[in-house]
Design an enzyme around this catalytic site. Structure first.
Site, PDB file in Angstrom:
ATOM      1  N   GLY A  21       0.805  -1.218   0.000  1.00  0.00           N
ATOM      2  CA  GLY A  21       0.000   0.000   0.000  1.00  0.00           C
ATOM      3  C   GLY A  21       0.835   1.264   0.000  1.00  0.00           C
ATOM      4  O   GLY A  21       0.287   2.376  -0.067  1.00  0.00           O
ATOM      5  N   GLY A  23       2.688   2.317  -2.318  1.00  0.00           N
ATOM      6  CA  GLY A  23       2.635   2.971  -3.635  1.00  0.00           C
ATOM      7  C   GLY A  23       3.669   2.473  -4.635  1.00  0.00           C
ATOM      8  O   GLY A  23       3.892   3.119  -5.656  1.00  0.00           O
ATOM      9  N   LYS A  24       4.280   1.322  -4.341  1.00  0.00           N
ATOM     10  CA  LYS A  24       5.327   0.787  -5.227  1.00  0.00           C
ATOM     11  C   LYS A  24       4.802   0.596  -6.657  1.00  0.00           C
ATOM     12  O   LYS A  24       5.400   1.069  -7.611  1.00  0.00           O
ATOM     13  CB  LYS A  24       5.850  -0.564  -4.701  1.00  0.00           C
ATOM     14  N   SER A  25       3.689  -0.115  -6.786  1.00  0.00           N
ATOM     15  CA  SER A  25       3.158  -0.411  -8.129  1.00  0.00           C
ATOM     16  C   SER A  25       2.810   0.866  -8.868  1.00  0.00           C
ATOM     17  O   SER A  25       3.134   1.007 -10.055  1.00  0.00           O
ATOM     18  CB  SER A  25       1.904  -1.278  -8.050  1.00  0.00           C
ATOM     19  N   ARG A  51      -5.628 -14.383 -10.148  1.00  0.00           N
ATOM     20  CA  ARG A  51      -6.865 -13.596  -9.948  1.00  0.00           C
ATOM     21  C   ARG A  51      -7.334 -13.049 -11.287  1.00  0.00           C
ATOM     22  O   ARG A  51      -6.529 -12.921 -12.218  1.00  0.00           O
ATOM     23  CB  ARG A  51      -6.610 -12.420  -8.999  1.00  0.00           C
ATOM     24  N   ARG A 144      -8.266   1.125  -1.549  1.00  0.00           N
ATOM     25  CA  ARG A 144      -7.947   0.258  -2.684  1.00  0.00           C
ATOM     26  C   ARG A 144      -8.953  -0.899  -2.787  1.00  0.00           C
ATOM     27  O   ARG A 144      -9.116  -1.495  -3.836  1.00  0.00           O
ATOM     28  CB  ARG A 144      -6.507  -0.288  -2.521  1.00  0.00           C
ATOM     29  N   ARG A 155      -1.267  -6.707   7.065  1.00  0.00           N
ATOM     30  CA  ARG A 155      -0.374  -5.838   6.294  1.00  0.00           C
ATOM     31  C   ARG A 155       0.134  -4.668   7.143  1.00  0.00           C
ATOM     32  O   ARG A 155       1.296  -4.282   7.065  1.00  0.00           O
ATOM     33  CB  ARG A 155      -1.088  -5.324   5.036  1.00  0.00           C
ATOM     34  N   ASN A 178       6.353   8.580   0.096  1.00  0.00           N
ATOM     35  CA  ASN A 178       5.276   8.770  -0.887  1.00  0.00           C
ATOM     36  C   ASN A 178       4.090   9.472  -0.231  1.00  0.00           C
ATOM     37  O   ASN A 178       3.093   8.854   0.115  1.00  0.00           O
ATOM     38  CB  ASN A 178       4.851   7.428  -1.473  1.00  0.00           C
ATOM     39  N   ASP A 179       4.253  10.805  -0.071  1.00  0.00           N
ATOM     40  CA  ASP A 179       3.167  11.602   0.517  1.00  0.00           C
ATOM     41  C   ASP A 179       2.328  12.112  -0.654  1.00  0.00           C
ATOM     42  O   ASP A 179       1.273  11.575  -0.976  1.00  0.00           O
ATOM     43  CB  ASP A 179       3.781  12.728   1.349  1.00  0.00           C
TER      44      ASP A 179
HETATM   45  N1  ATP Z   1       0.873   9.470  -3.001  1.00  0.00           N
HETATM   46  C1  ATP Z   1      -0.296   8.862  -2.964  1.00  0.00           C
HETATM   47  N2  ATP Z   1      -1.374   9.521  -2.499  1.00  0.00           N
HETATM   48  C2  ATP Z   1      -2.577   8.920  -2.420  1.00  0.00           C
HETATM   49  N3  ATP Z   1      -2.824   7.640  -2.800  1.00  0.00           N
HETATM   50  C3  ATP Z   1      -1.782   6.925  -3.279  1.00  0.00           C
HETATM   51  C4  ATP Z   1      -0.476   7.498  -3.389  1.00  0.00           C
HETATM   52  N4  ATP Z   1       0.355   6.541  -3.885  1.00  0.00           N
HETATM   53  C5  ATP Z   1      -0.408   5.446  -4.089  1.00  0.00           C
HETATM   54  N5  ATP Z   1      -1.696   5.670  -3.725  1.00  0.00           N
HETATM   55  C6  ATP Z   1      -2.823   4.723  -3.748  1.00  0.00           C
HETATM   56  O1  ATP Z   1      -2.584   3.838  -2.659  1.00  0.00           O
HETATM   57  C7  ATP Z   1      -2.986   2.514  -3.008  1.00  0.00           C
HETATM   58  C8  ATP Z   1      -1.797   1.595  -2.831  1.00  0.00           C
HETATM   59  O2  ATP Z   1      -0.854   1.831  -3.854  1.00  0.00           O
HETATM   60  P1  ATP Z   1      -0.141   0.637  -4.639  1.00  0.00           P
HETATM   61  O3  ATP Z   1      -1.136  -0.418  -4.988  1.00  0.00           O
HETATM   62  O4  ATP Z   1       0.678   1.247  -5.717  1.00  0.00           O
HETATM   63  O5  ATP Z   1       0.804   0.085  -3.446  1.00  0.00           O
HETATM   64  P2  ATP Z   1       1.834  -1.129  -3.412  1.00  0.00           P
HETATM   65  O6  ATP Z   1       2.946  -0.678  -2.534  1.00  0.00           O
HETATM   66  O7  ATP Z   1       2.193  -1.538  -4.795  1.00  0.00           O
HETATM   67  O8  ATP Z   1       0.998  -2.273  -2.703  1.00  0.00           O
HETATM   68  P3  ATP Z   1       1.156  -3.892  -2.774  1.00  0.00           P
HETATM   69  O9  ATP Z   1       2.524  -4.193  -2.229  1.00  0.00           O
HETATM   70  O10 ATP Z   1       0.054  -4.393  -1.891  1.00  0.00           O
HETATM   71  O11 ATP Z   1       0.999  -4.293  -4.211  1.00  0.00           O
HETATM   72  C9  ATP Z   1      -3.502   2.561  -4.434  1.00  0.00           C
HETATM   73  O12 ATP Z   1      -4.907   2.642  -4.399  1.00  0.00           O
HETATM   74  C10 ATP Z   1      -2.877   3.844  -4.986  1.00  0.00           C
HETATM   75  O13 ATP Z   1      -3.669   4.423  -6.004  1.00  0.00           O
END
Ligand code: ATP
Length: 202
Positions: A21, A23-25, A51, A144, A155, A178-179
Site C-alpha cells: 500500500g 505505492g510501489k506499483s 486472480r 484500494r 499488512r 510517498n506523501d
Molecule cells: N501518493 C499517494 N497519495 C494517495 N494515494 C496513493 C499514493 N500513492 C499510491 N496511492 C494509492 O494507494 C494505493 C496503494 O498503492 P499501490 O497499490 O501502488 O501500493 P503497493 O505498494 O504496490 O501495494 P502492494 O505491495 O500491496 O501491491 C492505491 O490505491 C494507490 O492508487
C-alpha cells in the site's frame, strides 16, 4: 560484440521495497511508461491462484507447489517467500531474460526478499518507498478495496517492521516518502536519471 555482452550483463537491477500500500506499483507503472525501453519488470513466480485480470508472465509466473519446490531445491531462485500459504520467488532466469535484452530489471520485493538478495551476487540498487504514516497507509489500503479486514490488519502489522528496516541506515540507497504522489514520482525519476541511467550508460 564481447564488449556489448559485458555491458549488458553489468546492468544493475533495481529493487523496490516498501509496505503493502506504500505505492510501489503506482510509481513503477509510471516509471515504466516513461521509459518503456529501459526497464523490464521481473514477474515473480507464485503458487497462488491467478486472480481475474492477472496475466501469466506479466503480473506473475503462475506455477504449482511441486515445480516451484523442485526449482528452489535446484537453486533457481534468488529469493523466496511464503505468504498466506503460497510460495513466491524471484527466479534467476527471469532476471537474466530482462538484463540480456539490455534492459534494467525491476524487482518488487518484501523486506525478507531484500535480506536474501543482499546475500546473493545480484548487486542491485535498493529503493525504499515509505508511507507518510501508518494511518495514511491504512486509509490507502482501505480505499484500494483489495483486502479483507484480516489481511489489512496483517499488512499494517508487518508494515511497522518493514518501515523500521527501511529506515535503518545503510539498508537502502534511497528512501522516498510517498506523501504527494507527483513529488514522490519526481524524486524517484531524479534518482533513476542521475544515479542509474547516466551511470549505466557511461
Ligand atoms: N501518493 C499517494 N497519495 C494517495 N494515494 C496513493 C499514493 N500513492 C499510491 N496511492 C494509492 O494507494 C494505493 C496503494 O498503492 P499501490 O497499490 O501502488 O501500493 P503497493 O505498494 O504496490 O501495494 P502492494 O505491495 O500491496 O501491491 C492505491 O490505491 C494507490 O492508487
Amino acid at each position: 560484440m564481447a564488449c556489448k555482452a559485458t555491458a549488458i550483463s553489468n546492468l544493475r537491477p533495481l529493487v523496490i521495497c516498501g509496505p503493502s500500500g506504500s505505492g510501489k506499483s503506482s510509481l513503477l507503472v509510471k516509471l515504466m511508461c516513461e521509459y518503456p525501453s529501459k526497464f523490464g519488470f521481473c514477474a515473480s513466480h507464485t503458487t497462488r491462484n491467478r486472480r481475474e485480470g492477472e496475466i501469466n508472465g506479466i503480473h506473475y509466473r503462475f506455477t504449482n507447489v511441486h515445480d516451484m519446490q523442485k526449482a528452489i531445491s535446484e537453486g533457481k531462485f534468488i529469493e523466496t517467500a511464503e505468504y498466506g500459504g503460497n510460495l513466491y520467488g524471484t527466479s534467476k532466469e527471469e532476471v537474466a531474460k530482462i538484463t540480456n535484452r539490455g534492459m534494467m530489471c525491476i524487482l518488487d520485493v518484501e523486506v525478507n526478499g531484500v535480506r536474501q538478495i543482499k546475500k546473493s551476487d545480484l548487486n542491485p540498487w535498493y529503493i525504499f518507498i515509505q508511507p507518510p504514516s501508518i494511518e495514511e497507509l491504512e486509509r490507502r489500503l482501505r480505499s484500494r478495496r483489495t483486502e479483507t479486514e484480516e489481511s489489512l490488519k496483517e499488512r499494517l502489522r508487518i508494515a511497522k517492521n518493514e518501515i523500521e528496516y527501511g529506515l535503518e541506515p545503510g539498508n537502502f540507497d534511497k528512501i522516498i516518502v510517498n506523501d504527494e504522489f507527483d513529488s514522490a514520482y519526481e524524486e524517484l525519476k531524479a534518482f533513476v536519471d542521475e544515479n542509474i541511467l547516466e551511470k549505466e550508460t557511461e
